[in-house]
Design an enzyme around this catalytic site. Structure first.
Site, PDB file in Angstrom:
ATOM      1  N   CYS A 101       0.806  -1.223   0.000  1.00 32.00           N
ATOM      2  CA  CYS A 101       0.000   0.000   0.000  1.00 32.00           C
ATOM      3  C   CYS A 101       0.839   1.274   0.000  1.00 32.00           C
ATOM      4  CB  CYS A 101      -0.939   0.004   1.194  1.00 32.00           C
ATOM      5  SG  CYS A 101      -1.972  -1.459   1.174  1.00 32.00           S
ATOM      6  N   HIS A 391      -9.421   3.069  -1.741  1.00 34.93           N
ATOM      7  CA  HIS A 391      -8.013   2.747  -1.558  1.00 34.93           C
ATOM      8  C   HIS A 391      -7.513   1.824  -2.663  1.00 34.93           C
ATOM      9  CE1 HIS A 391      -4.255   1.539   0.010  1.00 34.93           C
ATOM     10  NE2 HIS A 391      -4.654   0.426   0.597  1.00 34.93           N
ATOM     11  N   CYS A 421       0.534   2.492   6.507  1.00 31.24           N
ATOM     12  CA  CYS A 421       0.972   1.138   6.788  1.00 31.24           C
ATOM     13  C   CYS A 421       0.905   0.351   5.484  1.00 31.24           C
ATOM     14  CB  CYS A 421       0.064   0.482   7.813  1.00 31.24           C
ATOM     15  SG  CYS A 421      -1.655   0.437   7.286  1.00 31.24           S
TER      16      CYS A 421
END
Lengths: 437, 752
Positions: A101, A391, A421
């Protein structure tokens, strides 16, 4: 706003590197309007959007770095395929990075590195994620048989190989949002993390609702200026994120836990959803930007990457990265005017906030004397976040950085902090300084 | 309503007659608080690392439950342990051992049954929240509760290990388990005593819900996991009280069919029969507990609860008085003792270990060392040898991933600690070297010198020899105080025993360090004195010599095996020789024969040498007493070996050749040598002698080891038998002085 402890983070002998601008395609729930595209199509849209927005001559770009997580095998160097399709010069090299990510954060810091090292002056960075179509593979057994088939010389050999195919060979392998090292899905880990920090279901639902409410307000108020319109081939023009849905607490409370059943607390509504989207930013040395007549939006300053136990601390990246990057910049939490944290799960954000507020955690697990402190909510993700905006894994990093730059401009702040994160138990943080207006 | 009129708990145990108020003040093991109408009962024995159902614990539990049942505001309860690794590890063994008669034990069992009966009939739902070991009486308590939630922690195990102590689940377990998990699974659990992991327990229907262990939060993972378990359990307790959660889960089709089939009396009869014959085949009828367990289950199902519970308590009493149970409990205590370091804390930890020789033993030692996180060098002289050893370690670990006790990532992480090499690189950082090279003194001497040239001064040199005296090996060393024997048993990753041998020059710190390494490797350790064959090999050699004699006298390998397994050895003598290796046996027989003379005679060593010559080296070469590798289950006797035996044929003296005589000839030589080792000071005490014999050599566990065997059989009777054998064969059967002393004075016993 507190008085900044330093006027600027410029360091003697270190190049000032600036964010000229950043854009993104609308973030859509996977399986909606983008469903028939390929990842490089989305990436192309973002890159073209950046060119349009900045009016950048294509041959001024020295290099392109692009992030992606779930790779389309046909376009494994999606950076190059997208760049060619977006009309960049075929003389501009492009490479793809992946770091879950924080892939586009990695793309941006790679760009920063190239410029700082004096190798480039203008680099485009970005990231794309396309969850409407993911590579589903044949089973290992089937792949082995098919590969042997290529090598089989005689008809007999081919027939005997075909004859060896059993029903079990046909079951496909699906990609999962799970850690390879622990085989635990991220949602499951987030639920355990929330439980470890005693984050209640109510707190999570409240935070999720906050994210959607703020995102809606930002969208309606025209704050999300990084979003470009995209005419999807064969479909309409898309110009808005489609996952923002403020609900009521009662509606949220009705949902059943999605991962740990029946007593878990992480639900579909307090998690980020599977999203299609792409983002891109233009990063330059300050000199070059000014020489080309740009008015930069922000300085990209110190950044760190951290990593920790992928099992029990999978999503604590922000907790580890924040104090480290602040220390590097000589700032404290109070100096930061704008926080943009990646919201993977409401429970993950709440857990990070609690960890950052805990002296015990700082001392026991981070080897620090005291806690760094939790960001004040009035400065935190005030235009929504990954929970509501969506996302697309490798596109989120650029959205965070661009949003910080825009918020600093709007709110008149000096410093912003991005933290995120990532799978693998990794994390990232970057300090961003407003460009004098 | 007062607790008395609700009439639930049996009054505590006779010895406790404290008034309620003073008992409340004195409560140390069980406490409770009421949260939202849920009574959370927490258990914690402050005097021990584990919770056991001691008299004290039971008495406090009775008081607490009575208070809870008397409190109208309490609608449900949660039972949880405050210890991170233990729910309840079982009943207090000492409490059972303190009983003098079967009746006393039976009444203990009945008290437990009554307590759990009241738990089962509790007017409010009770949720057992299980984290850590939930064994024996602990499991019986849990299954009497209305609902069970367990953590998925690696430490959480459920099981009924009583059978391993020669006992049975005596507090309702034999009655409740079959109803809960079905007849086949209940038999499996109670007859094997195996530990059941949480995932399996959920599938079996032994627990209702699983809770994930948590990582770091605002408290330590252990502490927070227990809290979380409690929170989840309290929620379920509320749900049960409010009838939002139901205990009964919907049965699947398979379950329905199984229930139907089990409902048919002829089917059940067939199951009892099959299980019975399986137990008889495996235990040779030497272990009474499994048979009594079958009886209890059968009675409960066929004749109803009252008869079942009565049979359970009576059988429990009977079993507690058997010599088998005493032997097994003795082994349990011995094992606990042998899992401690009695030599203090070593000056420095062994952080890097080097193993010389990547053969079966060397690779095995490396595997159990890296498995516990210690970096290990595995050195061999040839690439083929190294590759084979490396593969052995990998396979050992990979097999664990197949059983899911290890993830592939954990396996890879463990493997990364292993460095396979052909040279002495990095030996300068080794804290201990264990050599497992060929059993030849001159090779060992060469290795000592080579290694001492490269290792740092503090490094310990351990030798994994099975028979060569350590002092002879140490003779080549510049620093004999750092030389020690570490005798592992094959296969190293399966065999629990480690025999550590000290010479009179070995320093205490060296010993402490070797024991610490062994304990880390998960071994049960005996520490013995130096001498040819030390303790274990020295006991085994005369028995094998006698086995060879029996073979020469015409007792076939199969007959020999059935005689030895019939006595309780898990592996027959002929098979054992094949497993150890005929070449090793020949080597040892010759060496020890030279050292001890005719006492170690009996069978002709030439038999073994001839077998080795013909390539019959045992299992590893495919042929020994038996032929290996064939697909059929039935092992075939090696006709080549039979021919050799024929050419060395002896006439069996009829007076000492009955089946029982052959058994006692084998066992008495083993036992006599063990006692002699104690007499000579090779063995420090009988406990380590028993543990070494059972865990290293497979001495019948039901007899508890050679020393307990002498105690229970009677030294005088054993000496009488030996005298008879002595007449026929000579000094191989001459009882040693210590054995004679015990025979003369029956009050002398090895174990109190």
């Amino acid at each position: 706003m507190s008085a900044p402890s330093k006027k600027t983070l410029a360091k003697p002998g270190v190049k000032n590197i600036v964010l000229v601008d950043g854009v993104r395609t609308p973030f859509l729930q996977s399986g909606t309007t983008y469903a028939d595209l390929m990842p490089h199509d989305l990436a192309r849209a973002a890159l073209q959007g950046l060119l349009n927005r900045t009016g950048l001559p294509k041959d001024a770009v020295d290099y392109i770095v692009y992030g992606t997580v779930i790779q389309e095998v046909k376009t494994s160097n999606v950076a190059r395929e997208a760049a060619l399709g977006a009309g960049f010069s075929d003389k501009t090299p492009a490479h793809t990075v992946t770091m879950a990510c924080i892939s586009s954060n990695q793309a941006m810091t790679t760009a920063v590195g190239l410029i700082a090292a004096g190798q480039c002056d203008a680099v485009v960075a970005g990231g794309v994620e396309f969850m409407s179509d993911v590579p589903i593979r044949h089973s290992r057994k089937m792949r082995k048989t098919m590969l042997s088939l290529n090598k089989a010389k005689t008809l007999g050999a081919r027939l005997s190989l075909l004859g060896s195919i059993r029903l079990a060979h046909l079951s496909p392998e699906l990609p999962a949002v799970a850690e390879f090292s622990t085989a635990e899905t991220m949602g499951h880990s987030a639920d355990r993390l929330a439980a470890a920090f005693g984050v209640s279901r109510l707190e999570q639902d409240e935070f999720a609702l906050r994210s959607h409410t703020l995102a809606k307000k930002a969208q309606d108020g025209g704050m999300l200026s990084d979003v470009i319109s995209f005419k999807v081939p064969g479909r309409d023009i898309v110009s808005k994120d489609n996952g923002i849905r403020p609900a009521t607490m009662e509606q949220l409370a009705k949902l059943k836990p999605a991962f740990i059943k029946p007593h878990g607390t992480v639900t579909a509504a307090n998690s980020s959803f599977l999203t299609d989207g792409a983002s891109a930013v233009l990063i330059m040395s300050e000199e070059k930007a000014l020489a080309m007549g740009y008015k930069p939006k922000a300085y990209l300053r110190d950044f760190v990457y951290v990593s920790q136990d992928p099992k029990d601390q999978l999503l604590l990246g922000p907790t580890y990265a924040t104090p480290k990057v602040l220390e590097k910049s000589g700032l404290t939490l109070n100096d930061i005017d704008v926080f943009e944290f990646h919201e993977a799960f409401a429970g993950q954000i709440m857990a990070n906030l609690k960890a950052m507020e805990s002296d015990w955690f700082a001392q026991t697990y981070m080897g620090r004397k005291t806690k760094v402190g939790a960001p004040p909510m009035e400065k935190f993700n005030t235009w929504g976040g990954s929970l509501s905006l969506g996302h697309p894994f490798a596109a989120t990093g650029c959205r965070l950085v661009t949003t910080v730059a825009h918020r600093l401009q709007k709110e008149g702040g000096q410093y912003g902090l991005v933290a995120a994160c990532a799978a693998g138990g990794q994390g990232h943080a970057m300090v961003i300084e407003a460009y004098p207006q | 309503m007062s607790p008395m009129t609700t009439g639930f708990w049996v009054k505590g145990h006779g010895q406790r007659s404290l008034s309620v108020s003073s008992a409340v003040l004195a409560r140390t093991h069980v406490s409770y608080e009421v949260k939202d109408n849920v009574a959370v009962v927490r258990i914690n024995d402050p005097t021990s690392k584990v919770n056991t159902l001691s008299r004290h614990m039971q008495a406090e539990m009775v008081e607490v439950m009575n208070e809870i049942w008397g409190n109208a505001a309490v609608k449900s309860a949660v039972l949880i342990s405050r210890k991170p690794g233990c729910f309840i590890a079982g009943a207090d063994i000492n409490m059972i051992q303190a009983c003098k008669t079967a009746e006393e034990v039976t009444s203990l069992s009945q008290e437990g049954q009554k307590i759990f009966d009241q738990v089962e009939k509790s007017p409010i739902p009770i949720v057992a929240a299980i984290n850590g070991s939930c064994l024996g009486g602990g499991l019986e308590f849990a299954i009497a509760c209305q609902y069970r939630i367990a953590t998925k922690s690696k430490k959480t195990i459920l099981g009924t290990p009583e059978v391993m102590l020669g006992l049975l689940p005596g507090a309702g377990g034999t009655q409740r388990l079959p109803k809960m998990v079905g007849l086949p699974a209940a038999f499996d659990m109670m007859l094997t005593g195996k530990n059941i992991r949480p995932d399996k327990a959920k599938k079996m229907g032994l627990v209702h819900q699983l809770v994930d262990p948590l990582g770091p939060g605002l408290k330590s993972p252990e502490e927070r996991t227990i809290e979380y378990l409690e929170e989840v359990a309290v929620d379920f307790a509320k749900g049960l009280a409010g009838r939002k959660v139901t205990v009964e889960k919907k049965k699947g089709l398979v379950q329905k069919i199984q229930d139907f089939v089990m409902g048919l009396p002829p089917v059940r009869k067939q199951i009892y029969k099959t299980v019975h014959s399986k137990v008889m085949k495996q235990s040779k009828g030497l272990y009474p507990a499994p048979l009594k367990i079958i009886e209890c289950i059968q009675t409960g199902i066929e004749k109803g609860n009252a008869a079942g519970y009565l049979t359970e308590s009576q059988n429990f009493g009977k079993l507690a008085m058997t010599s088998e149970s005493r032997a097994l409990i003795g082994l349990y205590h011995g094992q606990v003792t042998c899992k401690k370091n009695h030599f203090g804390k070593p000056e420095r930890d062994v952080k890097k270990l080097a193993v010389l020789g990547a053969g079966l033993m060397g690779a095995g030692i490396a595997q159990v060392t890296i498995d516990k996180g210690v970096a290990t060098i595995l050195k061999d002289t040839t690439e083929e040898g190294l590759a084979r050893g490396h593969q052995q370690v990998y396979k050992g670990l990979n097999d664990k991933t197949k059983k899911k006790s290890l993830t592939t990532f954990e396996r890879d992480g463990i493997m990364s600690l292993l460095s396979g090499q052909l040279d002495y690189r990095d030996f300068e950082n080794a804290d201990m070297v264990i050599e497992a090279v060929f059993e030849d003194l001159s090779i060992k001497h060469k290795v000592v010198k080579e290694v001492e040239a490269v290792i740092p001064p503090h490094c310990i040199f351990a030798t994994n020899t099975s028979a060569l005296p350590i002092k002879d090996i140490a003779a080549a060393s510049k620093r004999p105080e750092k030389v020690i024997g570490m005798h592992y048993f094959s296969p190293v990753d399966k065999m629990q025993l480690l025999e550590i041998i000290t010479t009179n020059k070995t320093s205490k710190d060296t010993t402490a360090s070797a024991v610490a390494v062994g304990l880390k490797q998960g071994k049960v350790i005996i520490v013995v004195g130096d001498g040819p064959g030390f303790y274990t090999t020295r006991c085994l050699a005369p028995m094998l010599a006698e086995a060879v004699r029996a073979l020469q006298e015409g007792v076939g390998p199969k007959k020999l095996d059935s005689l030895t397994t019939g006595f309780g050895f898990p592996v027959g003598a002929a098979t054992l020789a094949d497993e150890v290796g005929i070449d090793v046996a020949a080597h040892v027989a010759e060496d020890l024969g030279k050292a001890f003379g005719t006492r170690f005679g009996g069978g002709n060593v030439e038999v073994l040498k001839m077998m080795v010559q013909k390539g019959f080296k045992g299992r590893k070469s495919g042929k020994g007493c038996y032929v290996y590798g064939a697909k059929s289950k039935e092992k075939k006797v090696n006709s080549g070996a039979e021919d050799i035996l024929k050419s060395f044929k002896l006439t069996a003296p009829p007076a000492v050749s009955a089946d029982e005589d052959i058994q006692y000839r084998l066992v008495s030589r083993f036992v006599n040598e063990a006692v002699l080792c104690l007499q000579e000071g090779i063995l420090p005490d009988p406990v380590q002698g028993d543990i070494g014999a059972v865990f290293g050599l497979g001495f019948p566990p039901c007899l508890g080891g050679p020393f307990r065997f002498v105690d229970s059989h009677g030294a005088d009777k054993l000496v009488q038998k030996m005298k008879r054998f002595e007449e026929a064969y000579g000094n191989q059967f001459t009882p040693c002085q210590l054995l004679l002393d015990h025979a003369k004075d029956s009050s002398k016993r090895f174990h109190k």
